[in-house]
Every structure is written in C-alpha cells, then in structure tokens.
Design an enzyme around this catalytic site. Structure first.
Site, PDB file in Angstrom:
ATOM      1  N   ASP A 166     -11.571  72.714  -3.579  1.00  0.00           N
ATOM      2  CA  ASP A 166     -11.333  73.784  -2.617  1.00  0.00           C
ATOM      3  C   ASP A 166     -10.377  73.354  -1.511  1.00  0.00           C
ATOM      4  OD1 ASP A 166     -13.186  75.357  -4.014  1.00  0.00           O
ATOM      5  OD2 ASP A 166     -14.853  74.449  -2.924  1.00  0.00           O
TER       6      ASP A 166
ATOM      7  N   ASP B  75     -14.168  79.649 -10.719  1.00  0.00           N
ATOM      8  CA  ASP B  75     -15.137  79.326  -9.674  1.00  0.00           C
ATOM      9  C   ASP B  75     -16.225  80.391  -9.583  1.00  0.00           C
ATOM     10  OD1 ASP B  75     -15.979  77.468  -7.876  1.00  0.00           O
ATOM     11  OD2 ASP B  75     -14.748  78.165  -6.204  1.00  0.00           O
TER      12      ASP B  75
END
Length: 403
Positions: free
Chosen positions: A290, A219
């Site tokens: 997420d 990420d």
C-alpha cells in the site's frame, strides 16, 4: 515478488508476534493516535524519498551516458540501467493474478515454505536496506576515503561507502533475526519500500491505471470475499502470521541441544510497517504494497513533472490551455497526487475505525490518487501525452538533484 505477496490492508493488531485477530478500537479512543500519525508520516516520507532517489538514478545514468558517448542523447524516463525494471501493459494485467497465486501458496503451504521464504526475505531486505543507507554512507566516507572502487574478484568492485552500507545492513538483519524487534522489522520494510519505488518504473499513465486498477480488485477480493470461499480472511492471515526463526530451525535440524538457538523469537516478516500506540495497547499496521504501488505512480508523475520542466525550460504546466488559471498551472502533478494519497490513507483509517475490520487500503488510495491526477492532466491538456507517450526531452542539461 515481495511487493505482490505483501499487498496488505490497513488494519490494527493487538500483538506484533501473535497478531491473529483484529483489535476492536475503543469508542473513546481518539482517531489522532501516535501510531497512526507515525504511519502517515513515514509512508509519505518513504514515497517522496523513493521517488527522488529514482529521479536521481535517471540523472546519474544520463551523466554516465554523456561520459561514455560524446553524442547528445535525449532524456529517457525508462532508464537503460539493467537493474531498473519497467512494467509494461502485459505485466500490469497479469501482476494481480501472479500476486493471487503467491498469496494462495502462502496461505496453504506457509508451514512448508516459511523458512525458505524468511531467508529470501532477509537477503532481499539486506540489499534494500543497504541501498537505503548508501547516501548517508557516501556522505560519511567522502572526506576520508576516495570514491575509487575496490575489487573483490568475481564478486565485483565496490566503493567504501557501498561496503559500509552493506556491512551495516547485514548487522541490522542479524540483530533482527536474534531479537525480532518490531523497530528493526520496520527499518527493513522501509528499505524494501524505497528500493522497489526506485528500481521499478511505470512508463505511462495507461500502464499505471491498468496496474493500480487490477491491484484494487485484487485487494478488495482477498480482504472482503476470500472468507466466503476459504472460510478465512486470506489476506489478513498471510499478512499477520509469524514465521519460525531460521536459527531455531537450524538448531533443531542439527540437534544442537535445547539451549542452543531455542530462545530466539518467531519473526514477523518485514512486509508491513508497524507502529505502537502511545499507550502500547495496540499496533497500527500498513502493508508495504500500500506504499509501493501508489509510490510507483508518484514516482511516475515526478519524472513527468521533471520532463515537462526540461521540455519547456520553465515551470511544469506553463504551456497549458489559456482557460486554465495560472495558479492551477503552477500546481505540479506530484503534489496533487501526494495530497490524494494522504486523503486516501486518512479515509482508509476512518473506514477501519467505523467498520472495525480489515480494510483494503488500495480501495481508497487508488481512486484518491488516480482521479485527481486524471482530472488535472485533462484540464492542463497533458492527458493524451501522459497516457501513452514515452519520456523524451530535447534538453540534456539536467542537473543532479540532491536528496
């Protein structure tokens, strides 16, 4: 694979369908905004609901094993249900690499694969949303319909509740394709979140740390450093670009005329949760990656809390070291990690406000969930067992939890 492609960052968008750039929040704009409150509440509810659905699936499978086999077996957190996928260490290590490859394919070849990808996403979203609706449909059909399964030949056997949930899911997906409304996209994204949390298992704390640490690096790299290599923020571009509507493409391929299938909007794919602010000036957006990836950790610790409760016959953590206070012993790993997720999400929101740029949410969510969990497990004396020991329970008398 959907979760890998959609490992998005916490950003804000000015327009749902044409969100090509990040909005710069006004200095006077309050941090407590309706869109962000909605994001917080929905993401936490999805994780809690998905975790309990996963635990209930374990109990259902255990009951089925009891019915089919008179011998008593131990509770296994890694369920024997073929539809459940358990991630091992090798998969945890290579998953960020596979996610990176998928992200690059979407970045370079999106125009070529967007229709196929949209159709595949719609099919998966239909199945996932039907799974989300199933408990409600079971409640509605229970008084007026028996739970006997209806045979559909080679397609299989289904209950009335399953048929109802699938029909409603197909109807919602069709309306989403026709309208492209953000609320319908959110509903499909919620179904994907719950289904992935419920059907994917992390067997140990070791695998959890490997997976979340690798995805944190993934990420951070694709949000912060991809622009230096590809002259564009790869993560944000893939996350926000809309896809051509399959109905429009079909109309052009079949030459159905300019007025047939041409009025449908482009589709923002359900790989994120999007909520408008109270003024309607912007949208707050959080990728389902997420939610799902920390949600898998929450699901793991919930199952471990249940395992400890079954093994001790008392509240979880009651058999810890004598120097640990009784109050800490009563705090479950699930509640501790859930609070960490909330704090991490709040920190990601503040960081996005301060830097006025896309933030890799896992950069904040992973430390705020893993570090409190590791600390509490060490203090309670459970770290060694959680790190590598699989789930086993000497008791087979667990009860089904109603969600």
């Amino acid at each position: 694979m959907i979760a890998h492609i959609y490992g998005l960052s916490y950003v804000e968008s000015d327009d749902l369908h044409l969100c090509r750039r990040l909005c710069a929040p006004s200095r006077a704009y309050s941090l407590v905004d309706s869109s962000q409150v909605s994001t917080f509440l929905i993401s936490i509810l999805l994780i809690v609901y998905g975790s309990f659905r996963s635990l209930n699936m374990d109990f259902e499978n255990q009951d089925k094993e009891k019915d089919s086999n008179s011998s008593s077996g131990s509770f296994n957190g890694n369920s024997t249900n073929n539809s459940i996928q358990t991630i091992d260490s090798t998969q945890a290590l290579f998953l960020p690499i596979g996610a990176s490859v998928s992200l690059l394919v979407m970045f370079f070849f999106f125009d070529s694969v967007q229709v196929v990808f949209t159709i595949c996403t719609a099919v998966l979203a239909t199945i996932a949303f039907a799974f989300l609706l199933l408990p409600m449909c079971q409640y509605l059909t229970r008084p007026c319909s028996p739970q006997n399964k209806i045979s559909f030949g080679c397609c299989g056997r289904f209950t009335a509740a399953e048929l109802l949930s699938f029909s409603l899911s197909v109807m919602l997906v069709l309306i989403w394709v026709l309208t492209g409304h953000w609320l319908l996209m959110d509903a499909l994204a919620m179904g994907l979140c719950v289904a992935m949390i419920a059907f994917v298992r992390l067997p140990s704390l070791k695998v959890s740390c490997l997976l979340l640490s690798g995805l944190l690096i993934y990420d951070v790299f694709w949000v912060f450093f991809s622009a230096y290599i590809f002259n564009s923020n790869v993560m944000v571009k893939v996350a926000t670009q809309p896809a051509d509507n399959p109905l429009d493409v079909l109309s052009r391929k079949l030459h159905l005329g300019p007025n047939v299938g041409r009025d449908v909007p482009r589709l923002s794919l359900p790989g994120k949760l999007v909520f408008p602010s109270s003024t309607g000036s912007h949208f707050s957006m959080l990728g389902i990656g997420d939610i799902v990836m920390p949600g898998l950790l929450l699901c793991f610790v919930l199952r471990y809390d249940n395992y400890k409760k079954q093994a001790s016959g008392d509240s979880c953590g009651a058999s810890g070291p004598a120097n640990i206070s009784g109050r800490m012993q009563k705090v479950s790993y699930f509640h501790c990690t859930l609070i960490g997720y909330f704090v991490g999400l709040l920190t990601a929101t503040v960081a996005s406000r301060i830097h006025r740029a896309a933030q890799p949410a896992l950069l904040y969510l992973v430390p705020f969930t893993l570090l409190p969990l590791l600390t509490m497990a060490y203090l309670k004396g459970d770290l060694r067992r959680m790190w590598s020991e699989p789930f086993h329970s000497k008791s087979s008398s667990s009860r089904f939890l109603e969600v």
